[in-house]
Every structure is written in structure tokens, then in C-alpha cells.
Motif scaffolding. Sequence first.
Motif, PDB file in Angstrom:
ATOM      1  N   ARG B  38       0.914  -0.731  -0.108  1.00  0.00           N
ATOM      2  CA  ARG B  38       0.030   0.324   0.027  1.00  0.00           C
ATOM      3  C   ARG B  38       1.065   1.296   0.147  1.00  0.00           C
ATOM      4  NH1 ARG B  38      -4.807  -2.610   1.122  1.00  0.00           N
ATOM      5  NH2 ARG B  38      -5.234  -4.350   2.056  1.00  0.00           N
ATOM      6  N   LEU B  39       2.069   1.336  -0.442  1.00  0.00           N
ATOM      7  CA  LEU B  39       3.177   1.931  -0.015  1.00  0.00           C
ATOM      8  C   LEU B  39       3.926   2.091  -1.601  1.00  0.00           C
ATOM      9  CD1 LEU B  39       4.474   1.709   3.115  1.00  0.00           C
ATOM     10  CD2 LEU B  39       2.516   3.390   2.424  1.00  0.00           C
ATOM     11  N   SER B  40       4.401   3.126  -1.819  1.00  0.00           N
ATOM     12  CA  SER B  40       5.365   3.660  -2.986  1.00  0.00           C
ATOM     13  C   SER B  40       6.482   2.366  -3.168  1.00  0.00           C
ATOM     14  CB  SER B  40       5.821   5.010  -3.643  1.00  0.00           C
ATOM     15  OG  SER B  40       6.284   5.759  -2.299  1.00  0.00           O
ATOM     16  N   VAL B  41       7.006   2.209  -4.193  1.00  0.00           N
ATOM     17  CA  VAL B  41       8.222   1.692  -3.842  1.00  0.00           C
ATOM     18  C   VAL B  41       9.511   2.265  -3.722  1.00  0.00           C
ATOM     19  CG1 VAL B  41       9.706  -0.102  -5.438  1.00  0.00           C
ATOM     20  CG2 VAL B  41       7.331   0.051  -5.413  1.00  0.00           C
ATOM     21  N   ALA B  42      10.705   1.788  -2.848  1.00  0.00           N
ATOM     22  CA  ALA B  42      11.602   2.770  -2.302  1.00  0.00           C
ATOM     23  C   ALA B  42      12.483   1.734  -4.115  1.00  0.00           C
ATOM     24  CB  ALA B  42      11.640   2.631  -0.442  1.00  0.00           C
ATOM     25  N   GLY B  43      12.789   0.360  -2.879  1.00  0.00           N
ATOM     26  CA  GLY B  43      13.290  -0.110  -3.580  1.00  0.00           C
ATOM     27  C   GLY B  43      15.189   0.219  -2.349  1.00  0.00           C
ATOM     28  N   ASN B  44      15.005   0.394  -1.363  1.00  0.00           N
ATOM     29  CA  ASN B  44      16.398   0.428  -0.586  1.00  0.00           C
ATOM     30  C   ASN B  44      17.147  -0.468   0.287  1.00  0.00           C
ATOM     31  OD1 ASN B  44      14.580   0.703   1.041  1.00  0.00           O
ATOM     32  ND2 ASN B  44      14.534   3.602   1.470  1.00  0.00           N
ATOM     33  N   CYS B  45      15.996  -1.604   0.807  1.00  0.00           N
ATOM     34  CA  CYS B  45      16.501  -2.582   1.463  1.00  0.00           C
ATOM     35  C   CYS B  45      16.822  -3.295   1.269  1.00  0.00           C
ATOM     36  CB  CYS B  45      15.210  -3.268   2.133  1.00  0.00           C
ATOM     37  SG  CYS B  45      14.847  -4.453   2.020  1.00  0.00           S
ATOM     38  N   ARG B  46      16.763  -3.381  -0.283  1.00  0.00           N
ATOM     39  CA  ARG B  46      17.367  -4.631  -1.006  1.00  0.00           C
ATOM     40  C   ARG B  46      17.463  -6.534  -1.009  1.00  0.00           C
ATOM     41  NH1 ARG B  46      17.844  -1.824  -4.976  1.00  0.00           N
ATOM     42  NH2 ARG B  46      18.817  -2.898  -6.378  1.00  0.00           N
ATOM     43  N   MET B  47      16.612  -6.677  -0.046  1.00  0.00           N
ATOM     44  CA  MET B  47      15.858  -7.471   0.609  1.00  0.00           C
ATOM     45  C   MET B  47      15.375  -8.928  -0.123  1.00  0.00           C
ATOM     46  SD  MET B  47      17.156  -9.592   3.203  1.00  0.00           S
ATOM     47  CE  MET B  47      17.690 -11.050   3.678  1.00  0.00           C
ATOM     48  N   CYS B  48      14.596  -7.644  -1.034  1.00  0.00           N
ATOM     49  CA  CYS B  48      13.589  -9.025  -2.033  1.00  0.00           C
ATOM     50  C   CYS B  48      14.639  -9.362  -3.532  1.00  0.00           C
ATOM     51  CB  CYS B  48      13.260  -8.188  -1.907  1.00  0.00           C
ATOM     52  SG  CYS B  48      13.074  -6.793  -3.385  1.00  0.00           S
ATOM     53  N   LEU B  49      15.924  -9.261  -3.538  1.00  0.00           N
ATOM     54  CA  LEU B  49      16.711  -9.677  -4.568  1.00  0.00           C
ATOM     55  C   LEU B  49      16.159 -11.034  -5.665  1.00  0.00           C
ATOM     56  CD1 LEU B  49      20.517  -9.245  -3.449  1.00  0.00           C
ATOM     57  CD2 LEU B  49      18.284  -7.959  -5.007  1.00  0.00           C
ATOM     58  N   VAL B  50      16.664 -11.449  -6.609  1.00  0.00           N
ATOM     59  CA  VAL B  50      16.504 -12.784  -7.009  1.00  0.00           C
ATOM     60  C   VAL B  50      16.795 -12.292  -8.209  1.00  0.00           C
ATOM     61  CG1 VAL B  50      13.387 -12.656  -6.069  1.00  0.00           C
ATOM     62  CG2 VAL B  50      13.980 -11.882  -8.235  1.00  0.00           C
ATOM     63  N   GLU B  51      16.805 -13.943  -8.581  1.00  0.00           N
ATOM     64  CA  GLU B  51      18.007 -14.154 -10.307  1.00  0.00           C
ATOM     65  C   GLU B  51      16.625 -13.902 -11.800  1.00  0.00           C
ATOM     66  OE1 GLU B  51      20.418 -17.308  -9.814  1.00  0.00           O
ATOM     67  OE2 GLU B  51      21.342 -17.160 -11.370  1.00  0.00           O
ATOM     68  N   ILE B  52      16.829 -13.458 -12.368  1.00  0.00           N
ATOM     69  CA  ILE B  52      15.805 -12.936 -13.726  1.00  0.00           C
ATOM     70  C   ILE B  52      17.251 -13.830 -14.574  1.00  0.00           C
ATOM     71  CG2 ILE B  52      14.801 -12.120 -15.104  1.00  0.00           C
ATOM     72  CD1 ILE B  52      13.664 -10.296 -12.690  1.00  0.00           C
ATOM     73  N   GLU B  53      16.690 -14.968 -15.748  1.00  0.00           N
ATOM     74  CA  GLU B  53      17.132 -15.426 -16.531  1.00  0.00           C
ATOM     75  C   GLU B  53      17.146 -14.202 -18.084  1.00  0.00           C
ATOM     76  OE1 GLU B  53      15.657 -18.836 -17.927  1.00  0.00           O
ATOM     77  OE2 GLU B  53      16.330 -20.019 -16.025  1.00  0.00           O
ATOM     78  N   ALA B  61      16.269  -6.398  -7.549  1.00  0.00           N
ATOM     79  CA  ALA B  61      15.554  -6.591  -6.531  1.00  0.00           C
ATOM     80  C   ALA B  61      14.005  -6.151  -7.289  1.00  0.00           C
ATOM     81  CB  ALA B  61      15.380  -5.198  -6.443  1.00  0.00           C
ATOM     82  N   SER B  62      13.099  -7.408  -6.366  1.00  0.00           N
ATOM     83  CA  SER B  62      12.050  -7.709  -7.601  1.00  0.00           C
ATOM     84  C   SER B  62      10.792  -6.971  -7.198  1.00  0.00           C
ATOM     85  CB  SER B  62      12.086  -9.385  -7.072  1.00  0.00           C
ATOM     86  OG  SER B  62      11.345  -8.818  -5.453  1.00  0.00           O
ATOM     87  N   CYS B  63      11.176  -6.082  -6.204  1.00  0.00           N
ATOM     88  CA  CYS B  63       9.730  -4.726  -5.536  1.00  0.00           C
ATOM     89  C   CYS B  63       9.386  -3.933  -6.655  1.00  0.00           C
ATOM     90  CB  CYS B  63       9.844  -4.746  -4.134  1.00  0.00           C
ATOM     91  SG  CYS B  63      11.472  -3.370  -4.303  1.00  0.00           S
ATOM     92  N   ALA B  64      10.864  -3.662  -7.686  1.00  0.00           N
ATOM     93  CA  ALA B  64      11.213  -2.661  -8.302  1.00  0.00           C
ATOM     94  C   ALA B  64      11.561  -2.591  -9.434  1.00  0.00           C
ATOM     95  CB  ALA B  64      12.362  -1.729  -8.210  1.00  0.00           C
ATOM     96  N   GLN B  65      11.241  -4.057 -10.174  1.00  0.00           N
ATOM     97  CA  GLN B  65      10.953  -4.771 -11.398  1.00  0.00           C
ATOM     98  C   GLN B  65       9.857  -4.896 -12.191  1.00  0.00           C
ATOM     99  OE1 GLN B  65      14.008  -5.358 -13.024  1.00  0.00           O
ATOM    100  NE2 GLN B  65      13.198  -5.630 -14.569  1.00  0.00           N
ATOM    101  N   PRO B  66       9.680  -4.284 -13.045  1.00  0.00           N
ATOM    102  CA  PRO B  66       8.528  -4.477 -14.026  1.00  0.00           C
ATOM    103  C   PRO B  66       8.789  -6.249 -14.491  1.00  0.00           C
ATOM    104  CG  PRO B  66       9.549  -2.717 -14.466  1.00  0.00           C
ATOM    105  CD  PRO B  66      10.092  -3.546 -13.465  1.00  0.00           C
ATOM    106  N   VAL B  67       7.446  -6.448 -14.734  1.00  0.00           N
ATOM    107  CA  VAL B  67       7.790  -7.911 -14.877  1.00  0.00           C
ATOM    108  C   VAL B  67       7.829  -7.863 -16.735  1.00  0.00           C
ATOM    109  CG1 VAL B  67       6.235  -9.516 -13.302  1.00  0.00           C
ATOM    110  CG2 VAL B  67       5.024  -7.913 -15.071  1.00  0.00           C
ATOM    111  N   SER B  68       7.670  -9.083 -17.758  1.00  0.00           N
ATOM    112  CA  SER B  68       7.780  -8.791 -19.131  1.00  0.00           C
ATOM    113  C   SER B  68       7.510  -9.788 -19.506  1.00  0.00           C
ATOM    114  CB  SER B  68       8.989  -8.301 -19.241  1.00  0.00           C
ATOM    115  OG  SER B  68      10.298  -8.807 -19.346  1.00  0.00           O
ATOM    116  N   ASP B  69       6.939  -9.867 -20.487  1.00  0.00           N
ATOM    117  CA  ASP B  69       6.305 -11.739 -20.735  1.00  0.00           C
ATOM    118  C   ASP B  69       7.781 -12.491 -20.660  1.00  0.00           C
ATOM    119  OD1 ASP B  69       3.819 -12.718 -21.199  1.00  0.00           O
ATOM    120  OD2 ASP B  69       4.283 -12.761 -23.401  1.00  0.00           O
ATOM    121  N   GLY B  70       7.144 -13.266 -20.758  1.00  0.00           N
ATOM    122  CA  GLY B  70       8.675 -14.695 -20.833  1.00  0.00           C
ATOM    123  C   GLY B  70       9.362 -15.267 -19.908  1.00  0.00           C
TER     124      GLY B  70
END
Lengths: 202, 684
Positions: B38-53, B61-70
Motif C-alpha cells: 500500500r506504499l510507493s516502492v522505495a527499493g532501498n532494503c535490497r532484501m527482495c533480491l531474485v535472479e532473472i534469466e 530487487a524484485s519489488c522495483a522490477q516490472p514484469v515482462s512476458d516470458g
Amino acid sequence: MTPHIETFEFDEISEPKVAKAISHYPAGKQASAVKTLLDLAQRQVGRMTGISWLPQPALDCVARRLSIAPMRVYEIATFYTMFNLKPVGKYHLQVCTTTPCWLRGSDDVVAACKKISGIAEFGGSSADGLFTLSEVECMGACVAAPILQVNDDYYEDLDTAKTEALLEDLKAGKPQPPAGSLSGRPSSAPITGQTVLTDKAE
Amino acid sequence: MAKLTIDGIEVEVPNGSSVIQAAEAAGIEIPRFCYHERLSVAGNCRMCLVEIEKMPPKPVASCAQPVSDGMVVHTDSEMVRRGRRGVMEFLLINHPLDCPICDQGGECDLQDEAVAYGRDASRFQEDKRAVPAPDWGPLVKPTMTRCIHCTRCVRFTTEVAGTAELGATYRGESTQIGTFVQKALSSELSGNIIDLCPVGALTSKPYAFTARPWELRKTDSIDVLDALGANIRIDTRGPDVLRILPRINDDVNEEWLGDKSRFSVDGLKRRRLDQPWLREHGKLRKASWEEVFEAVTNKLKATAPERIGTIAGDLVDVETLFAQKSLFASLGSPNLDCRQDGAQFDASRREFYLFNSSVAGIDDADALLLIGTNPRHEAPVLNARIRKRWLAGGFEAALVGEAGDLTYPATQLGADPQVLNNLLDGSHPFAATLANAKKPMIILGAGQLARPDGAALHALAWQLAAKFGALSPEWHGFNVLHHAAARTGGLDAGFLPGPGGKTTREMLTGGVDLLWLLGADEADLSQLPASTFVIYQGHHGDQSAQRADIILPGAAYTEKDATYVSTEGRVQRAQVAVKAPGLAREDWRIIRALSAYAGHVLRFDNLEELRAQLAKATPLFGQAEFRRLGNADLTGPSALGQGLGSAPLTPVFATYYQTDVISRASKTMAECVATITPHAEAAE
């Protein structure tokens, strides 16, 4: 001592500059002018009291002027070291201690500043209210390291003797010498003299 | 829609979603500190890291990464784990190891994630950073040394609460979250930053060092300190209510709760009526239930039915109202009123007194006219919803009446009610805004209905709604914002004067000889003749109890299974969290027991039977689901022959913090009144 500042409004000297700074940004984005306004406010306080700093009424005035929450101004003002949130001496001494200056002897400059001003630690002010000593990061003039910034002016190519002489003069009430290298070389030319562009342009 | 694969699970999410949202849709939990739905995205804790092929070979940072097809995402690869471990190590560098004395212990995100990603020992040899603890007023206790700079609290006060009093000052390791200038938080929603804080930096001051989360029994319930009907969780230990937290209900309170609703818990223990009292020789003395029942019975028998009356207060549940109404029907008295403020208006149709647009419907509105209400004080969470609507853009608000900073701009139309006539005839400039709006909302403060010209205002507000297209089968833009949790339920249950019955004002000025105040603590008793015999039934010893000749101790909302109807007409049930103190009993039981004594036995023996009868009498209490109303009948409420006066519309509450018996008994709320001046340093 610092006169207490209860209220702050931009005066007739600052006002045209404030209006101009705000006019640089599209309507609704006037908050972008915050740093310019803070600088103008700090200079105005300097004109008014002889000490350039930002008392809270000045911060609040900037917030009002830009229609933003005061907190947003506090965030900006505390982020940048150029904004003095506490009163500083008549001469604000800012010594660069980043690697190039340090290699060229910034420790000596710091020691000389401390000796002449009597300031024990960075961030302190001298008892006579003349000097405040700050440690700053790279000022972008490494070519003439080490550097001491006195208020708005850079003094370059310093060593212990030159720094002491400069500060003694200031202490004695003499006007600030012209900014630039104190070793006598023009701008950033080699210390042994100019080697290129020696011919006058046709 | 974008289709992506997360840990081998295929999900389809709307374009523009972030990877963390897609993972949530796939049922995969990604650790986070700064991200909040319910809040804007800050992307400053870096805990939500994921790996994207097929992206640069580094964690994202998955909170600040928009999805794309595929997209192919891995949330638990070696790179991700190592990345998160590194982040955790950095976060713990300056975080004190004071979990044993930290109130967040046991419900701390950092603690939980440290179990998954923390090292067993620190490699950091230097001194940890320490930050002085500031004073933010009586509600929130900041321990900023524990702060990990997620900025959720900063974003909440800036975005949701709209007070912008918190910020991140200084920089780098010296960064401090705070108010910069010493001040108490002025937001009515400040308690929510305690819930938002993922660590123990912000904890509840009144609750400090009281309990550990695993000691608490949790009961889902409904808040009654305003009429919004916020969904709450009551945390209890033994006989004590220790704290109240919001529950998520996207249609009502999202996940917020007003400070009064959250912090008035200490008021549930103070000034309680825990046993019956009887006035003898001018003095109240403790009595047994038998004694008071006998006294009431004698008094009821000695008084003619038309000289008996009852007024219900702001916190009374529907079951109690129904029991009392049934008893009065049996006694033959038509003198009932659930409007203790003396309001009189046409309540013949339900849509005349509901918040018809519904709380969630605010999101659809595009223009708003507030009439004599300050939603920031009367329903702060609803006010936040209006602010949220304003933030989304394309929304204009105006206010007739007085209110300070509403946290969104509202054109001030003045407090003179005559301006409503100017709006109606189109001569006022704001009329054009309303006329151009597709879904205009008109919110009439229920407090104004108690004015001598309340019914005229009521009728006029409806006319405005009708004129500006706020009434259609799809959209109902006529709203009454109540401030009393009992009011809608009372009106729904028909707790109103019967044929020839006396109104609140008549009863309070000598119209009856026996007055039964059912939790009516804000009724104006100053005109009540000394000869009127007063029975007070309720849970707090406030002004009405002092005037009473007989006191029947009842149960507070945390102590009974009870139905309440919110201002939008949502029927919700509170549940027993603790037992009522001492001899106090659930109110409907008191009435039922008394009815047997008085020879007017009510035909229900338990709550189920009562509720069955209630549903029979008023079918909406038997319906579980909530339906938003459309309008089919443009005929408005009657003005009851009143003409519109010119007295300015004044706020119903002088302060947000103390408005009912519970909050008036609360020390915490008293401190708030003393510390936080209303709308201090209004910021926008």
C-alpha cells in the motif's frame, strides 16, 4: 554571539533570484528549485548577520515558498554539507582530505588550520567566532592539491607556511586575498612554468 | 497481462506488476523490509533480491522490477541466497543485539529473516552506530538505533496519512529517520507506523514491555470508536485487553486503524462499572442484581407507560437495542430514540442515513462535497481513503463547514449553510464542478442533523445529490457520515419514537418520569428535571452514570458477541475477547433478566434466539453479505417542516482523541489531547 533568528523572509536582494530560480522549472515542479533557494537563504542570512547558515525559520520559508512539506526541505538541507545548519565562524574553513589532497599534504593544512584557529576537532569553531573548520570530500580541484576553501574561495597549492600565513592575515582582519594558487603559478599550469601555449595566439 | 515463470510456476499478472507481486500471485514469499503493497516502492532494503534469466548476471530487487512476458525468475538460487545473506549482514552491522529487551521480539521481520539469511556471528569489529531516541509524543516509541532505514514510516506519513512529518535526514551512515524538529506526531493514523515498521524501531509506547506476542490470545472483532466499523484484532492475556491491531479488510479499513481505536484500550479498564448501584438518600450505594431489578420493576410498575422512555448511546450493539425495543413494546411505551444528540430527521428509507457510496466506492468518485463534517476527526481511516482518491488525480473536493487541514485540498465554501442553496441554484462556482462530475459524492456530517434545522439540511443535501446526478441505479452519491458506531444499527433496528412517542429532546426535558439511558453518555442532561428517575445501563462511570438513580453495569465492545452496523450499512460482528469485569453482564442479558422480573418476559433465552428474532423483524440482520446500494427513488427525505437556518456549521468534535466513554477514560488519549494540538503545523 549569533543573533537569534525568529523569522525569515526573502529580502529584496534575494527575491528576484528566487523568482528566477523557480521560473526555471515547469509549473508544478517548482520544488526542484529547493537547493537554489536554500543557497540564497543561507547567503541572505550571511548578509543579515555576518554568518552564513540556515536557521529553521529559513528552512520553513523555503518550504512555504515552494509549497512543499517542511520535512522535505530538512531532508535536502541535512543531506548536503554546503548547507550550514549551525552557525559557522566568519570564515568557514573547508579542508579537502580526500586521497589526492591527502597525498599532497592535506594533513599539514589541517594541522595549520587547527594551530592558528585553535579549533581542536573538525566541526568546531574558534572561541573568537572567526573560524569554523570542516572536513570535506573532493572539491574537484585535485590538480592544485591540497586545497582549503575559505567561504566561497579556493586556496590551492598549500603547505604549512602558506596556510598559516593566510589564516594569520585573516585573523589580523586583512581582506581575503584573491582566490587560486598561492604558489604563484597561473591556474593549473605546471609548477615549473608553462610548457605549452606559450605563443600568443595570432 | 504478462506470463512469467517463477521457480517453475507459471503465473499471469497484469502488465506493470512487479516481480515481487507476481511471486506473491504464484504463492512464493519473497523476504522484504521496505516493500509494502500500500506504499510507493522505495527499493532501498535490497532484501527482495531474485535472479532473472537473460538479464545482466546480478541479483535484481524484485519489488522495483516490472514484469515482462516470458521472464524466468529464480527466487531461491545460490546467487539469490548469497545476495540476501550479504544484505542481511550489512543490515545487522548497525542493528543492536537487543532482541531480549525489544518489544518487536517475536513479531519482527528482521528477526525472522535473520534466521533464514543471517550469519551465526558478526564479522564487524568496529563500533555500532547509535542514534539518540527522540520523543514523538505519547503513542509511538522510537528507538532509532534499531532503524534499518526502510522508510516505510516516512512513506506512510507522506502518502497515506498526508502529514509528511517524518523524513530521512542526514546521509549515509548518519541517516536518521525522524521529525528533525522536536515534535509529537500529529496524524490520527500515527499508530499504523508501528505495524509497518519491520523492526523494533517504532513500537507502541503505551504497550511497551507489556507482553510477548506468543502470550496473547487473538480475537477478531470490530472497532466501535468511530462509525467506520474497522476490522480489528483484540490481543488479550488473561482478563486484560492489551492491545488492538487492525485486520485487513480492503473494503473498509484496508489495513489501517485510527489512533483512538488503537490506543484507547487502557480506557477499558478505568472507571468501569463492575457492579450494580442504587441511589438511596441521595447517595449511590453498591447493590446486588436482585435489589436493582426489584427497584427497576417497582419503578416500571409505578410509572405510566407513556411516561417511560429510553435513549440509546453511541456504543450500543444491535442486540441490546432490539432487546430494549422488545421490552418497551411489551411495556407499551413508544418512547425510544437511538439519537442521543437529539437529531431529528427522516429515517424512513435506509439510504437516507447510510454512507451509500460505500467506503470502497470513494475510489470511484470524482468530486466531493463535504457538508459540516471533518472526516479527519470523525473517521480518520475514511479520510485517508479520500486522500488516496485525491492522490490518484482527477478529483476535486469542497467543504461547507469548518475543518482544519484535511490532508487533501478542499475548496473552502464557508460555514454558512445558505451556500448550499447557491450550489443548488447553480450560482456558486463549485456547482459547475459537481455538475461535470460523473460520480459526485456528497457527505453530510451526522453531527449536523442535531441542529434545529438538521432535517432541512438533510433534505437539501439530498436535493443536491439528485440535482448533480449523484443518484442513479449504478451510483449512489448521497452519504451521511456517522460518528457513532451504534447509530446506523439503531436506525436499522427502528429504535426510534413509535406513534406518539417522544424524541430525545422531549425525554431530556421532562417528557418522561422514568428515563432509561442505554449507554447514552453524551446526551445533554442539563435540562433534565431533578424528579426524573434515571436508570443508566452501560460500562463506564461517566456523566450519565453520575446522574443515575440506578446503575446497571454492562459490557464494553470487547466483552460481548455483538452486531454493529457501520456507517456504510455493513453488518459486522464483534466477538468476546475478555469477560466483563465483576458483576457486569452483556447488556441484552440484563434486559432479558429484567423482563422476567418485571413480568414482561422476552421470548428469547440465548443470543441465537435473539438474533433469529432480530433477523425476522429486520431481515437485513440475517443477511451476511454487504451490498452497495443504487438509487431507484429520487424522492428525498422530508425536511420535517424545518427551514434552513444561517447558523454556521460547526465541527461535531472539538478533539479527535476523546469522544466517547472509553476514550475519555483512557490516560493515553488524555495525554494525546494534552500533547497534540489539533492539526499542529498543518503540512501539505
